[in-house]
Design an enzyme around this catalytic site. Structure first.
Site: not given
Ligand SMILES: Cc1cc2nc3c(=O)[nH]c(=O)nc-3n(C[C@H](O)[C@H](O)[C@H](O)COP(=O)(O)O)c2cc1C
Ligand SMILES: Cc1cc2nc3c(=O)[nH]c(=O)nc-3n(C[C@H](O)[C@H](O)[C@H](O)COP(=O)(O)O)c2cc1C
Ligand SMILES: Cc1cc2nc3c(=O)[nH]c(=O)nc-3n(C[C@H](O)[C@H](O)[C@H](O)COP(=O)(O)O)c2cc1C
Ligand SMILES: Cc1cc2nc3c(=O)[nH]c(=O)nc-3n(C[C@H](O)[C@H](O)[C@H](O)COP(=O)(O)O)c2cc1C
Lengths: 381, 381, 381, 381
Positions: D110, D134, D160, D254, D276, D278, D309, D333
């Site tokens: 990330s 980002y 993203t 994304k 996604s 997010h 996602d 997660r």
């Molecule tokens: C704690 C946390 C931090 C995240 N940080 C980012 C990030 O920095 N960049 C990003 O594109 N997505 C981020 N995400 C989203 C994840 O890339 C992903 O889209 C998301 O966790 C998918 O859902 P799931 O947790 O149900 O698998 C983050 C998700 C979590 C849980």
């Protein structure tokens, strides 16, 4: 009046079983694969159906007797094959078979029973016996089992197809459930809290009775390890046809949900197709047995009998299954709960609850003749 | 301000009843057959309907009076026949009949009442009385009851058809509920916790008042045993027609869900068909009364009145029933809860809550005239 | 960082209000009619709608300003008329009006306010003021109120039509809620547990400010009694037109769900129709405001503005209402919770939460211009 | 047998993570925007789909290997980019990357990682690395990051798009979550209860590793402030195309739910579109990833790969995504819970649970070849 007499329903018997069994063992019966959605769907989809009562019908004389795979059964029920029944009550397989005989229905012994093919036959010669077979890697061993079952007077061969590999049952993994129970602190405590069960358990040690001669059992083994060691993931319709052909008597195919699979089962001569997802124990997120039933009935098109297996908890469920085209039902947990609660009288109670619930439902639906029940008894209200 | 005054709803009266009754007795009222799905559906399906309010209508003058089976009723409600009302409050049948009279509605006495046909008539001569009859094995006994009801000035005969056999009520089985209460440790404790009820109970012993002369009551009997001994599972439409013909006055048929059964009831001259599943007490998994109502209304086609029975808990439920084609509603538990909570004033409270809820709903829906309410008041939003 | 700063959502403000108010008073705000199904539906039906985000749009500059009844509003929100706001916080009406002014939105004073028409105008001259009127039996009194509101510079007249009679709010009946609170043991205890509220309450006694001159308030009165004494259940569209004609400025009609009623409101010249079921406080089991909205929008057909009132709890709810055709929303409980939690800063917090939630939603939906939001932002996935 | 071995499911790993992390930090992972409806929908909509098993298929040999953006992956999974992984376990990014390498899958770093682009590359040179970017206000800073990622051998650029502004995560606001944790009484207590986490935390201070050179981090900052300071809400498809063009290698997009946005992403040359929301962390009340998937698959029409996602919790979810047209899935997660529970072995456990669940599902569905799975495996029963 005993607690067993006051058990009004299958759910009450389940509560009694929970009180008598160590937790890991109760959960081995109760649990299913993954999130247990299919397990819940099995019962919920039956419960969600609605029946339309008719009044002004003479229902003084009622019967729920049916023919199942060529034999008259006093109730439209068969005791499903369940592994390790002897773990829940000493001599569990014999106790269940006796109760089945007393109620005039058939009993199906599992490949993975505690009591062996021969022990059950010797102890309960009068019950109509079915033998359930998994596909084993060792074809010679499979042949020997078939020969033993035939020699011991089992009438029907039940081939279970939905166990290419063992499903993941999260509760068993969490409980680290093995046969025999591995003496961890947690299980020791659980067991200590269930002295009645323990007493019986010490009298009747648990083993896989049908494998004793062939596969010496040493140490602790999870069901998944047991299955992985013995079962054949490569069995295909060819293998199935070959094994079925070895049996001189009716063959029923258990574990089918897809209509095309049902059609293939009938093509190879099955006397009955058992619509089943193994009681939600194999793969979660597959259709419930009740949801799959109509498609299978249509595919079978009367060329064989159809049995519904999974989620049957009430007399009305049996009637609903009949209305959807099933000839009869198999029950697994309902009789295991009765067995774990009180042995043979417990299974008898399971069957008498079903018998009474079916009889009352027939009366109040205005359908004294079970065999005549069809879709018209269902309501979409 | 008493607890009764602060009871805002029928649900509040239920809570008061729970506080006063021994648990087994509360559950005898509250419970239903099996998993109680139909019991819940009865109320839920009514509650799920939506009403469309209209504004800008002069609603200063409102009336909910209707004709029910040839008599003007101040409210579109009838007190349903309920067995053993005298068990919930000493002289329960008389208390309920008095409250009905005060509210200007009719009262229906059950075959299985504590107070006899004659006692109720003598004590509350001014109420419009209906008599509910089950089909008895002993036809002479049935004839005697009809004669007694006629002699005591009961105006309407209510034939209940949905009790060919008694349904399985799991809670009563679990509680080992009998008449009189069998003095088990559990019931003794329950009763000890409810001294107010006990005091009344000692004053007014419980029995099946209408059977006293004919069927001596000895020992403890469950409702199921009582019904099995007396009721006739072989009654068919022929029997029904024969019995109905013996009554010189309006006959109403209770316990119908199927449109074809409603048609047959009208064919034999019923003045009203009561759409009912016996309050979810007979067979679980049958359609709710509300779901079955439109089909019956269509089948009856104006040739008789239609009453909805089961799940009515709010003034809006009565309006919804009317919108779906019912002429009026029967209420069972709602008045029993009031009765068990406080006797006659409790039933009066039940009826005043309904009266006020209906009046307010009429105002806010812009429907001051109850009789004019039709489907247009329903909304599918 | 205070608890107010950490309140992330309207639901958090509700929790803070619960902590500060005596229970009966919290429930007077929170509760609704009957089983509170319509109350829940109001919020649930909005929450159930889904929005489709778009990416790759420049959303650096966003605005949610809209025209409401001829005046620019910084947010698509109006504070709904609510009786007794002064009971929840001393000077509650003034506090809310000030927060509205600071946020650039309009404030609507209720007929049943604690502070009078004149007090609010004098204290918060800068806020855009609406006055809400119920139909009173005493037409002269109504005329005097209209004259007072006009003289005090209220710009918009809001006629609430859904209170022909007061709805039955079960919780208020159960709590025996009166104005002033009747000092029963229960309320004394409740109040003793809420010293902060009590201190304010003693400083600012509660009364119906607009009736002081005309209807002397003596003793304890429930809202239902107050309404029954004063409100006119016979008002019809003729009355409504006559009263509306007396106002020299925009008239908005509140409390409409049926498309035909909306059409009539527009026919008599309403500048806006407020789709509302009085926040689920009048008749339970009527459609939610969100469900009724599209029908009203279609009926109004652009001839007047449409506001959604009821269940708005999130910025996304405001966007959904816009997508369904509403020009703006009214909020009742959301600002009362903020008010009860912390007075003017509490209402300010309510509005800043909405403002921020709306702005973020606009950014993430790719809709920087609120006015351009239409049905295409909704998704049926 | 350790607690990690007994973790049967991703849900079990979540429970272990909860036990080890301070509450605010656990909630930072666990939580989502608003009422978390979209968060729940993500998992629920996948779970609600049903799969039809087929029997009689030789499933002894199974493979779930797939090509993802031009590289063979041992499993149809990619570790999603997640900010602050190093806060959950010291060296969290490296631990996760190592587990990914061991399992033969790709790891996406990330923008907001604790460990920098260079640190991860140096520590785990063998893993297939993706870099997530980002859109930053400071275009030169963005260019430098791209150059650093290229220089450090990251193969894929993941843009993203769904973070024009940071969503409102109510739990983080309520917890006043900042980086570093602001030492309030509440957080001090939380942390004191989690000594194992604290020990690691003291060893490995938390910072935004990729911004160290460019944006000095002083004091406490919420994620929302961090994003607001750095991210560019004005980025549009032009900006996106310009940035994408700077990368010499595959670019994946994304954060897309709308089919038209997917089409635009493919038009500018994206190798894959990641469906996604997010993980429900940006805007609540948008469609679940699973619900949006079919529309995107149709819009992309095979011109690029599609990844699902959000909400993937079970092996069956991965199969369902494939059946709906996704080539593979990202998980967020699920691997963070493993990481927080036990570091690298924890992530390894996440991946082995998925691997085993997928393999068993393939066996029981009769689909040994993952690549051949299509819609026919879904059932609408
Ligand atoms: C704690 C946390 C931090 C995240 N940080 C980012 C990030 O920095 N960049 C990003 O594109 N997505 C981020 N995400 C989203 C994840 O890339 C992903 O889209 C998301 O966790 C998918 O859902 P799931 O947790 O149900 O698998 C983050 C998700 C979590 C849980
Ligand atoms: C403890 C237990 C063991 C089982 N063992 C077997 C078995 O050895 N062979 C088999 O074909 N099915 C087995 N089953 C599945 C049952 O035959 C049957 O399909 C299932 O229990 C039906 O669902 P029900 O429990 O809801 O009635 C087992 C089920 C349980 C609960
Ligand atoms: C305690 C009790 C006793 C009942 N006894 C009788 C009866 O003797 N005869 C009869 O026709 N119905 C009987 N019923 C059914 C009622 O007449 C009525 O159909 C039912 O209560 C309606 O449902 P409700 O309770 O939801 O209003 C009884 C119901 C209850 C609750
Ligand atoms: C405590 C309270 C008092 C209210 N008093 C009035 C009133 O005096 N006049 C009126 O038109 N509406 C009144 N309402 C209804 C509101 O104007 C509004 O329609 C309702 O609160 C909207 O629903 P919401 O609370 O979900 O936003 C009141 C609502 C509440 C909660």
């Amino acid at each position: 009046m005993t607690a067993l007499d006051r058990a009004a329903s299958i759910a009450d018997l389940r509560r009694l079983a929970r009180r008598r069994l160590p937790r890991s063992i109760f959960e081995f019966i109760d649990g299913g694969a993954g999130d247990e959605r299919t397990l819940r769907d099995n019962a919920d989809h039956l419960a969600a159906l609605r029946l339309m009562p008719r009044v002004g019908v003479d229902v003084a004389a009622r019967s729920a007797a049916v023919d199942i795979v060529g034999r008259r059964s006093a109730l439209p029920l068969v005791l499903a094959p369940t592994g390790l029944a002897g773990l829940f009550w000493p001599g569990g397989e014999m106790a269940a078979a006796r109760a089945a005989q007393a109620a005039g229905i058939s009993f199906c012994l599992s490949t993975n029973s505690v009591a062996s093919i021969e022990e059950v036959a010797a102890a309960v010669p009068g019950v109509d016996r079915w033998f359930q077979l998994y596909f084993l890697k060792d074809e010679a061993l499979m042949d020997r089992m078939l020969a033993r079952a035939a020699a011991s007077g089992y009438r029907v061969l039940c081939l279970t197809l939905d166990l290419a590999v063992q499903g993941r049952r999260d509760r068993d993994i969490r409980n680290a459930f093995t046969v025999p129970l591995r003496p961890r602190l947690k299980t020791v405590l659980e067991v200590a809290l269930r002295p009645a069960w323990l007493a019986g358990f010490l009298r009747a040690p648990v083993r896989f009775g049908n494998f004793e001669a062939d596969a010496p059992q040493t140490g602790f083994s999870s069901m998944a390890q047991h299955v992985a060691k013995l079962c054949d993931a490569s069995a295909n319709w060819g293998t199935i046809a070959r094994v079925a052909a070895k049996w001189h008597g009716p063959v029923v195919i258990k574990g089918v949900l897809a209509p095309d699979d049902a059609r293939r089962a009938v093509d190879l001569g099955a006397a009955a197709v058992i619509v089943s997802n193994h009681g939600g124990r194999q793969l979660d997120h597959v259709p419930s047995a009740a949801a799959a039933l109509p498609g299978v009935v249509e595919a079978v098109a009367g060329r064989a009998q159809v049995l519904l297996d999974g989620g049957v908890r009430r007399g009305t469920d049996v009637i609903k299954a009949k209305a959807l085209g099933a000839d009869a039902c198999m029950i697994g947990r309902p009789f295991l709960w009765g067995l774990a609660a009180a042995g043979e009288p417990g299974v008898a109670r399971t069957l008498s609850i079903f018998a009474e619930e079916i009889a009352i439902a027939q009366a109040l639906l205005g359908r004294p003749d079970f065999a005549a029940i069809d879709r018209s008894v269902l309501s979409d209200l």
